[in-house]
Write an enzyme that holds these catalytic residues in place. Structure first.
Site, short mmCIF file in Angstrom:
data_model
loop_
_atom_site.label_atom_id
_atom_site.label_comp_id
_atom_site.label_asym_id
_atom_site.label_seq_id
_atom_site.Cartn_x
_atom_site.Cartn_y
_atom_site.Cartn_z
N CYS A 39 0.84 -1.20 0.00
CA CYS A 39 0.00 0.00 0.00
C CYS A 39 0.88 1.26 0.00
CB CYS A 39 -0.90 -0.02 1.23
SG CYS A 39 -2.13 1.29 1.29
N ASP A 41 0.49 3.60 1.92
CA ASP A 41 0.44 4.10 3.30
C ASP A 41 1.84 4.43 3.84
OD1 ASP A 41 -1.81 3.63 5.82
OD2 ASP A 41 0.30 3.95 6.32
N ARG A 43 2.99 4.53 6.70
CA ARG A 43 3.48 3.78 7.88
C ARG A 43 4.10 2.43 7.52
NH1 ARG A 43 -2.30 3.91 10.57
NH2 ARG A 43 -2.70 3.45 8.37
N HIS A 98 -1.76 -4.28 5.08
CA HIS A 98 -1.35 -3.81 6.41
C HIS A 98 -2.55 -3.45 7.27
CE1 HIS A 98 -2.25 0.51 5.82
NE2 HIS A 98 -2.14 0.18 4.55
N CYS A 101 -5.73 -0.25 7.24
CA CYS A 101 -5.65 0.25 5.86
C CYS A 101 -6.89 1.09 5.52
CB CYS A 101 -5.52 -0.91 4.88
SG CYS A 101 -5.30 -0.36 3.16
ZN LIG Z 1 -3.37 0.86 3.05
#
Ligand SMILES: [Zn+2]
Length: 208
Positions: A39, A41, A43, A98, A101
């Site tokens: 992703c 993302d 993090r 993850h 999400c």
């Molecule tokens: Zn995600």
């Protein structure tokens, strides 16, 4: 922006000199063994989680670690997969979802995405995740459902990935393995999907 500039200065001053030999080797050639699809993302930091170095991972990041099925989009994901398999000859492709999400939260809650028409269309590629949902999940528990949907989406995207002809060919020839992973931001732990046991297991104890 200032933290980025400070980080860059630290990289040039302290980090780069220590890795000079490695960068010298990599300057005109990359030979990663793994395509890592995860992703977008902020993090999820693959090189940190896996302690990998420059040159180790060929990376593809998309909202919701979504891989459209072959033929539906002549886009960045398809060409990244094609290049990784046909040119770099990676031996492994990992699709890594993850915890927490946001993309899968949107698939679950179906918020009004009128202002995000492209995102709405993109998230449509995650709808097959519902078919992979663990039958035992308590759908009235939003948190549990969200986590189960993230797991299911990894399975759905692995399936989408296998529709790409070069991936299917690589698997059939035994030169390529595809893995589904789940990364937990809170604990730092990774689970891998075990096809034989049809469940996600701690990466350390999986057979791979
Ligand atoms: Zn995600």
């Amino acid at each position: 922006m200032q933290p980025l500039l400070d980080g860059y200065r630290r990289f040039r001053r302290e980090v780069f000199p220590q890795k000079r030999d490695r960068f010298h080797l990599l300057a005109e050639l990359q030979k990663p063994d793994v395509l890592f699809i995860t992703c977008a993302d902020s993090r999820v930091v693959p090189d940190l989680i896996l302690q990998t170095e420059p040159g180790d991972l060929f990376l593809c990041r998309t909202v919701g670690n979504i891989v459209p099925p072959h033929g539906q989009l002549p886009g960045g994901v398809s060409s990244t997969v094609e290049y990784a398999v046909e040119v770099l000859h990676v031996h492994h492709i990992i699709v890594c979802g993850h915890s927490d999400c946001g993309a899968m939260k949107a698939v679950m809650d179906r918020p009004d995405l009128t202002r995000l028409p492209l995102t709405a269309k993109w998230l449509g590629f995650a709808e097959p995740a519902w078919r992979h949902l663990h039958p035992g999940v308590d759908r009235s528990d939003a948190r549990a459902l969200h986590t189960a949907l993230i797991h299911a989406n990894v399975m759905a995207q692995v399936e989408n990935l296998k529709t790409h002809p070069e991936v299917a060919r690589g698997i059939a020839q035994g030169s390529l393995e595809v893995h589904g992973w789940y990364y937990d931001i809170l604990s730092g732990a990774i689970e891998a999907y075990d096809e034989d046991r049809r469940q996600f297991l701690p990466l350390d104890s999986s057979s791979e």
